[in-house]
Design a protein around this motif. Sequence first.
Motif, mmCIF file in Angstrom:
data_model
loop_
_atom_site.group_PDB
_atom_site.id
_atom_site.type_symbol
_atom_site.label_atom_id
_atom_site.label_comp_id
_atom_site.label_asym_id
_atom_site.label_seq_id
_atom_site.Cartn_x
_atom_site.Cartn_y
_atom_site.Cartn_z
ATOM 1 N N SER A 81 -92.660 -0.265 -34.466
ATOM 2 C CA SER A 81 -91.970 0.272 -35.752
ATOM 3 C C SER A 81 -91.717 -1.160 -36.592
ATOM 4 O O SER A 81 -91.868 -2.185 -36.162
ATOM 5 N N THR B 276 -89.050 -2.238 -37.964
ATOM 6 C CA THR B 276 -87.666 -2.805 -37.229
ATOM 7 C C THR B 276 -87.979 -3.708 -36.062
ATOM 8 O O THR B 276 -87.428 -4.926 -35.789
ATOM 9 N N ALA C 112 -83.709 0.209 -47.943
ATOM 10 C CA ALA C 112 -83.569 0.876 -46.716
ATOM 11 C C ALA C 112 -82.568 0.143 -45.655
ATOM 12 O O ALA C 112 -82.924 -1.019 -45.732
ATOM 13 N N PRO D 41 -82.729 -0.422 -42.506
ATOM 14 C CA PRO D 41 -83.340 -1.485 -41.520
ATOM 15 C C PRO D 41 -83.702 -2.620 -41.968
ATOM 16 O O PRO D 41 -83.968 -3.652 -41.068
ATOM 17 N N ALA E 18 -92.834 -2.192 -46.134
ATOM 18 C CA ALA E 18 -92.628 -0.937 -45.578
ATOM 19 C C ALA E 18 -93.034 0.360 -46.697
ATOM 20 O O ALA E 18 -93.733 1.306 -46.221
ATOM 21 N N PHE F 68 -94.145 4.783 -40.294
ATOM 22 C CA PHE F 68 -93.285 5.997 -40.214
ATOM 23 C C PHE F 68 -93.664 7.145 -40.872
ATOM 24 O O PHE F 68 -94.432 6.809 -41.937
ATOM 25 N N LYS G 28 -94.305 7.227 -44.995
ATOM 26 C CA LYS G 28 -94.795 5.987 -45.919
ATOM 27 C C LYS G 28 -96.207 6.361 -46.052
ATOM 28 O O LYS G 28 -97.071 7.201 -45.696
ATOM 29 N N GLY H 60 -94.263 3.485 -35.873
ATOM 30 C CA GLY H 60 -95.322 2.249 -35.784
ATOM 31 C C GLY H 60 -94.856 1.303 -36.844
ATOM 32 O O GLY H 60 -94.336 1.589 -38.057
#
Length: 362
Positions: free
Chosen positions: A55, A57, A82, A84, A154, A178, A181, A189
Amino acid sequence: MKKIPLSRVFLSEEVRQAALRALESGSYILTKECEAFEAELADYTGTKHAVLCSSWTAGVFLLHHAMGVKPGDEVLVPSHTAFPSIEPMIHRGAKPVFIDIDKTYCLDVDLIEAAITSRTVGILPVHLYGHPANLDRVLEIARKHHLWVLEDCAQAQGARFNGRRVGSMGDAGAFSFFPSKNLTVLGDGGCITTDDAALADKLRMLRNHGRKTKYVHELVGYNFRFNEIQAAIGRVGLRKIDMLNEHRRKVAARYTERLSEVVRTPPEKAWAYAVYHMYVIRTERRDALANYLQGKGIATGIHYPVPNHHQPAITKMYSDLPALPQTEAVVKEILSLPIYGELALEDVDYVCDSILEFFGEQ
Ligand SMILES: *Cc1c(COP(=O)(O)O)cnc(C)c1O
């Protein structure tokens, strides 16, 4: 009644075939498809390396680890992003120092220098909603104060700053795949892009239990690996991303053309090729408008209603959080309208008609 979702994934026969091909290949983790996807992502971004991770993250956590981010360090980051964006640094013991935003919803570069202290180690600009932050200024300040720059890409796969792809200008860029996205692998991922070979090498080891060869562990690492089926899906998406982003820009242009009299539409700076991960309007009647649109079968979102410096996880950790007037004002008024790479322009017109109707203009 029409039903218009906020976003929708790209899913084609070619995607299904690619997933099946990987499924039947007998190999599932970090082999052929992943290697090809990494090479294609690096080539697309204009960097020497792209390192796939489970991910955004996970990738940024490894990156902060590899860069030596440690307790006591401070990282400058917008609050309006976001959650994260700030999690990995906090897990490393570093403190997010929140910066307010400008009219583009990205960090206000004029506020960066005043926030730098002897503990500051880096800047984390977020290309929010797919609009690139002012990287020229960010990089200039970073160079002057010897700080690293990590671009949060992202929401900005394919966006450009003065012609260069985001993720290629800072010390590293971080992407998410994600499902919502612009480029997705239909699961979780992410990847880290960089020109630094030693850094890429370390990330590759850390994501796979600290090893280069099967039985020798040079570092204590993690399992934040990537999968072949998802890489195969992502490779198809990467071949379509420019076309899908171009369409997002058409949708955005239509919204702006039709709505700029009744709501505040998002600006696009001269340096920007924005990819409209979100199309975000501002209006004082946000909640009433969202309700009205829901009644018309139109999904909307708020990205984000609670800024990070007001999140309970954060307010209980720090007693010296700043006031951020722009951020605190916009979160009450922003509304994300439906947008995705295959949204029909007649549906965009239906959304526009409904909004104009709400404001009594039609
Ligand atoms: C989605 C997102 C992330 C996190 O990505 P994951 O792949 O879900 O970890 C980070 N930053 C921003 C701005 C995002 O939109």
